[in-house]
Design an enzyme around this catalytic site. Structure first.
Site, PDB file in Angstrom:
ATOM      1  CG  HIS A  75      22.595  15.328  41.452  1.00 42.15           C
ATOM      2  ND1 HIS A  75      21.312  15.071  41.050  1.00 42.15           N
ATOM      3  CD2 HIS A  75      22.544  16.436  42.213  1.00 42.15           C
ATOM      4  CE1 HIS A  75      20.527  16.004  41.536  1.00 42.15           C
ATOM      5  NE2 HIS A  75      21.239  16.839  42.254  1.00 42.15           N
ATOM      6  CE1 TYR A 204      24.085  19.059  32.757  1.00 41.62           C
ATOM      7  CE2 TYR A 204      24.757  20.958  31.462  1.00 41.62           C
ATOM      8  CZ  TYR A 204      24.825  20.209  32.621  1.00 41.62           C
ATOM      9  OH  TYR A 204      25.632  20.626  33.643  1.00 41.62           O
ATOM     10  N   PRO A 295      29.379  28.170  30.716  1.00 45.73           N
ATOM     11  CG  PRO A 295      27.349  29.187  31.248  1.00 45.73           C
ATOM     12  CD  PRO A 295      28.555  29.336  30.391  1.00 45.73           C
ATOM     13  CE  LYS A 299      34.246  19.753  34.483  1.00 47.23           C
ATOM     14  NZ  LYS A 299      33.597  19.217  35.654  1.00 47.23           N
ATOM     15  CE1 TYR A 387      27.536  17.813  33.736  1.00 45.63           C
ATOM     16  CE2 TYR A 387      27.470  16.856  35.933  1.00 45.63           C
ATOM     17  CZ  TYR A 387      26.961  17.718  34.985  1.00 45.63           C
ATOM     18  OH  TYR A 387      25.871  18.495  35.294  1.00 45.63           O
TER      19      TYR A 387
HETATM   20  P1  FAD Z   1      34.714  35.473  41.444  1.00 42.51           P
HETATM   21  O1  FAD Z   1      33.682  34.599  42.030  1.00 42.51           O
HETATM   22  O2  FAD Z   1      34.335  36.354  40.318  1.00 42.51           O
HETATM   23  O3  FAD Z   1      35.315  36.350  42.635  1.00 42.51           O
HETATM   24  C1  FAD Z   1      36.161  37.451  42.403  1.00 42.51           C
HETATM   25  C2  FAD Z   1      36.001  38.462  43.513  1.00 42.51           C
HETATM   26  O4  FAD Z   1      36.947  39.511  43.354  1.00 42.51           O
HETATM   27  C3  FAD Z   1      34.624  39.116  43.511  1.00 42.51           C
HETATM   28  O5  FAD Z   1      34.015  38.956  44.784  1.00 42.51           O
HETATM   29  C4  FAD Z   1      34.906  40.561  43.164  1.00 42.51           C
HETATM   30  O6  FAD Z   1      34.014  41.465  43.803  1.00 42.51           O
HETATM   31  C5  FAD Z   1      36.330  40.736  43.674  1.00 42.51           C
HETATM   32  N1  FAD Z   1      37.075  41.827  43.001  1.00 42.51           N
HETATM   33  C6  FAD Z   1      37.102  42.127  41.683  1.00 42.51           C
HETATM   34  N2  FAD Z   1      37.883  43.195  41.453  1.00 42.51           N
HETATM   35  C7  FAD Z   1      38.362  43.592  42.668  1.00 42.51           C
HETATM   36  C8  FAD Z   1      39.209  44.664  43.086  1.00 42.51           C
HETATM   37  N3  FAD Z   1      39.733  45.548  42.221  1.00 42.51           N
HETATM   38  N4  FAD Z   1      39.488  44.787  44.413  1.00 42.51           N
HETATM   39  C9  FAD Z   1      38.983  43.896  45.300  1.00 42.51           C
HETATM   40  N5  FAD Z   1      38.166  42.870  44.952  1.00 42.51           N
HETATM   41  C10 FAD Z   1      37.858  42.707  43.651  1.00 42.51           C
HETATM   42  N6  FAD Z   1      30.997  27.197  37.950  1.00 42.51           N
HETATM   43  C11 FAD Z   1      30.939  25.928  38.424  1.00 42.51           C
HETATM   44  O7  FAD Z   1      31.969  25.376  38.834  1.00 42.51           O
HETATM   45  N7  FAD Z   1      29.763  25.223  38.489  1.00 42.51           N
HETATM   46  C12 FAD Z   1      28.606  25.751  38.020  1.00 42.51           C
HETATM   47  O8  FAD Z   1      27.557  25.112  38.113  1.00 42.51           O
HETATM   48  C13 FAD Z   1      28.641  27.059  37.433  1.00 42.51           C
HETATM   49  N8  FAD Z   1      27.526  27.613  36.945  1.00 42.51           N
HETATM   50  C14 FAD Z   1      27.559  28.912  36.546  1.00 42.51           C
HETATM   51  C15 FAD Z   1      26.380  29.468  36.097  1.00 42.51           C
HETATM   52  C16 FAD Z   1      26.371  30.804  35.697  1.00 42.51           C
HETATM   53  C17 FAD Z   1      25.089  31.388  35.187  1.00 42.51           C
HETATM   54  C18 FAD Z   1      27.564  31.593  35.777  1.00 42.51           C
HETATM   55  C19 FAD Z   1      27.574  33.061  35.396  1.00 42.51           C
HETATM   56  C20 FAD Z   1      28.743  31.039  36.216  1.00 42.51           C
HETATM   57  C21 FAD Z   1      28.769  29.694  36.598  1.00 42.51           C
HETATM   58  N9  FAD Z   1      29.937  29.089  37.047  1.00 42.51           N
HETATM   59  C22 FAD Z   1      29.897  27.797  37.461  1.00 42.51           C
HETATM   60  C23 FAD Z   1      31.202  29.858  37.097  1.00 42.51           C
HETATM   61  C24 FAD Z   1      31.591  30.362  38.502  1.00 42.51           C
HETATM   62  O9  FAD Z   1      30.527  31.088  39.077  1.00 42.51           O
HETATM   63  C25 FAD Z   1      32.888  31.201  38.452  1.00 42.51           C
HETATM   64  O10 FAD Z   1      33.831  30.520  37.679  1.00 42.51           O
HETATM   65  C26 FAD Z   1      33.441  31.481  39.862  1.00 42.51           C
HETATM   66  O11 FAD Z   1      32.711  32.499  40.488  1.00 42.51           O
HETATM   67  C27 FAD Z   1      34.926  31.898  39.824  1.00 42.51           C
HETATM   68  O12 FAD Z   1      35.367  32.182  41.124  1.00 42.51           O
HETATM   69  P2  FAD Z   1      36.534  33.220  41.391  1.00 42.51           P
HETATM   70  O13 FAD Z   1      36.791  33.177  42.856  1.00 42.51           O
HETATM   71  O14 FAD Z   1      37.673  32.952  40.469  1.00 42.51           O
HETATM   72  O15 FAD Z   1      35.967  34.645  40.929  1.00 42.51           O
HETATM   73  C1  DHB Z   2      24.285  24.644  37.217  1.00 44.35           C
HETATM   74  C2  DHB Z   2      24.995  25.463  36.385  1.00 44.35           C
HETATM   75  C3  DHB Z   2      25.669  24.928  35.313  1.00 44.35           C
HETATM   76  O1  DHB Z   2      26.379  25.706  34.497  1.00 44.35           O
HETATM   77  C4  DHB Z   2      25.612  23.563  35.055  1.00 44.35           C
HETATM   78  O2  DHB Z   2      26.252  23.064  33.978  1.00 44.35           O
HETATM   79  C5  DHB Z   2      24.882  22.745  35.900  1.00 44.35           C
HETATM   80  C6  DHB Z   2      24.226  23.295  36.991  1.00 44.35           C
HETATM   81  C7  DHB Z   2      23.556  25.242  38.375  1.00 44.35           C
HETATM   82  O3  DHB Z   2      23.624  26.462  38.524  1.00 44.35           O
HETATM   83  O4  DHB Z   2      22.933  24.484  39.132  1.00 44.35           O
END
Ligand code: FAD
Ligand code: DHB
Length: 397
Positions: A75, A204, A295, A299, A387
């Site tokens: 995009h 948005y 969200p 980011k 962004y």
């Molecule tokens: P996580 O993905 O949470 O991974 C952590 C892992 O650790 C998990 O698999 C868990 O099972 C494991 N774990 C936990 N405790 C233990 C334990 N005791 N022992 C072993 N394993 C364990 N981010 C973006 O950049 N772009 C987006 O568009 C975006 N949209 C989002 C939309 C929604 C609705 C949501 C909820 C989030 C969104 N995010 C977005 C945020 C993004 O999903 C998270 O920031 C991301 O998953 C962080 O990654 P991580 O590896 O730090 O943690």
């Molecule tokens: C998506 C999630 C977001 O939080 C955002 O700002 C844009 C896109 C997505 O899940 O596609």
């Protein structure tokens, strides 16, 4: 008792843990990953979709971007709507060619996991890290449980990539950091639907009924979100109610929202969480383990992967030149970008969510920002560069 040894013990096989493991491998540094959930669960967990430029560059450097390049959708801009007025922010033109790609987080995690396992490396699924000890010595240990058996992973460093509910942050000595929290008075109801996106770029939207976001996953799958109250349950949101709210909130002259069967519905609370120290001795935190952003602006995952870049730099300097300088600066190197993302996510959240009555002072400030955006290239550039993600060089000082 199972006993394992490695150089970097990683807790969590989400995006941060998997990028870290694959990146360390490139530098010949050994890692073992412990993941609480099953492979099916991790790969099926529906979350992020917005991949910023830096993340794309990192996956390319790792040679793990082939499927994203093929299946992801690039995009070059985004639409911002306010009370049915809509403007376009062209990223490439305002940021010197930087863009975002829509590609599901679980697809990135799958690509990284496949590469790791295909290379014969170790990842223990359904294994719970229960305790991290001795991280103030040169030989920290992760205690874990697998199939009812206890084990110890002994390593040089522990990387807690274990998300918001993991044990990494809880293990940091209480007095070693300060935390900051905001709980927003609204949540997101997110859906996935089998219908072609009604738009060529994400939208948005502020509407008097609340925020709405139109995103997508492919030419046949749309991803949409609506602002709901914190105490809402998905049971109160029939498919008809969801489509009706989305059509109202995304409404625009001459534009119509296409509807289709919804196959996933979930509610996510919105919060900001920060701690000001990401390391204690040989325990380092990355991603959601250390910070949560609301969200709006996509980011969270990108920030998690950006933390890992600083962590990799620190481990490489340690193993290749025996230098601890970058371990010592890890927190500050990562925090500069994290605070910038906290501010941007907070800004986008407050600009587009309904926080007070339509016509209130808060509403008028939101509208004043939007009206300024319509006329100011400088303001549009501010949104565009945040962004798509500022380059790593921007944070060197
Ligand atoms: P996580 O993905 O949470 O991974 C952590 C892992 O650790 C998990 O698999 C868990 O099972 C494991 N774990 C936990 N405790 C233990 C334990 N005791 N022992 C072993 N394993 C364990 N981010 C973006 O950049 N772009 C987006 O568009 C975006 N949209 C989002 C939309 C929604 C609705 C949501 C909820 C989030 C969104 N995010 C977005 C945020 C993004 O999903 C998270 O920031 C991301 O998953 C962080 O990654 P991580 O590896 O730090 O943690
Ligand atoms: C998506 C999630 C977001 O939080 C955002 O700002 C844009 C896109 C997505 O899940 O596609």
């Amino acid at each position: 008792m199972i006993s394992i040894k490695t150089q970097v013990g990683i807790i969590g096989a989400g995006p941060s843990g998997m990028v870290l493991a694959n990146w360390l491998k490139k530098y010949g540094i050994d890692a073992v990953i412990i993941e609480l959930r099953s492979r099916e669960y991790v790969e099926g967990r529906v979350r992020a979709g917005l991949v910023e430029q830096n993340t794309k560059d990192i996956l390319k450097e790792l040679g793990l971007d082939a499927r994203m390049k093929k299946e992801g959708i690039v995009h070059d801009g985004v639409y911002l709507s306010f009370d049915e007025e809509r403007i376009h922010i062209p990223f490439g033109e305002l940021t010197g060619g930087r863009t975002i790609t829509i590609y599901g987080q679980q697809e990135i995690t799958k690509d990284l996991t496949d590469a790791w396992l295909d290379g014969g490396e170790t990842l223990h699924f359904e294994t719970k890290a229960t305790k991290i000890i001795d991280f103030d010595t040169k030989s920290p240990k992760i205690h874990f449980e697998k199939d009812g058996e206890e084990g110890i992973l002994e390593c040089d460093f522990v990387a807690a990539c274990d998300g918001f509910h993991g044990i990494g942050r809880k293990t940091l000595p209480k007095k070693s950091f300060q935390s900051y929290d905001i709980t927003y008075p609204f949540s997101w109801l997110g859906i996935l639907a089998n219908v072609a996106p009604s738009t060529d770029e994400l939208i948005y939207a502020y509407h008097e009924n609340g925020f709405a976001l139109h995103s997508l996953r492919s030419e046949t799958v749309s991803r949409l979100y609506v602002q709901v109250d914190n105490d809402e349950s998905v049971d109160n949101w029939s498919d008809d109610r969801i489509w009706s709210e989305l059509s109202k909130r995304l409404a625009n002259l001459g534009w119509e929202l296409k509807e289709g069967p919804i196959f996933e519905k979930s509610i996510t609370p919105m919060r900001s969480h920060m701690i000001d120290s990401l390391r204690s001795g040989r325990l380092l935190l990355a991603g959601d383990a250390a910070h949560i952003v609301p969200p709006t602006g996509g980011k969270g995952m990108n920030l998690a992967i950006a933390d890992v870049k600083h962590m990799v730099d620190a481990f490489v300097a340690y193993y290749k030149t025996n230098s601890e300088t970058l371990l010592d600066t890890y927190t500050n190197d990562a925090l500069r970008r994290i605070w910038r993302a906290q501010d941007f996510s907070n800004f986008m959240t407050k600009l587009f969510h309904k926080q007070d009555a339509h016509g209130s002072f808060t509403y008028r400030l939101q509208k004043a920002k939007f009206d300024y955006l319509k006329v100011s290239r400088a303001y549009k550039t501010t949104i565009a560069e945040n962004y798509v993600g500022l380059p790593f060089e921007s944070f060197k000082n």
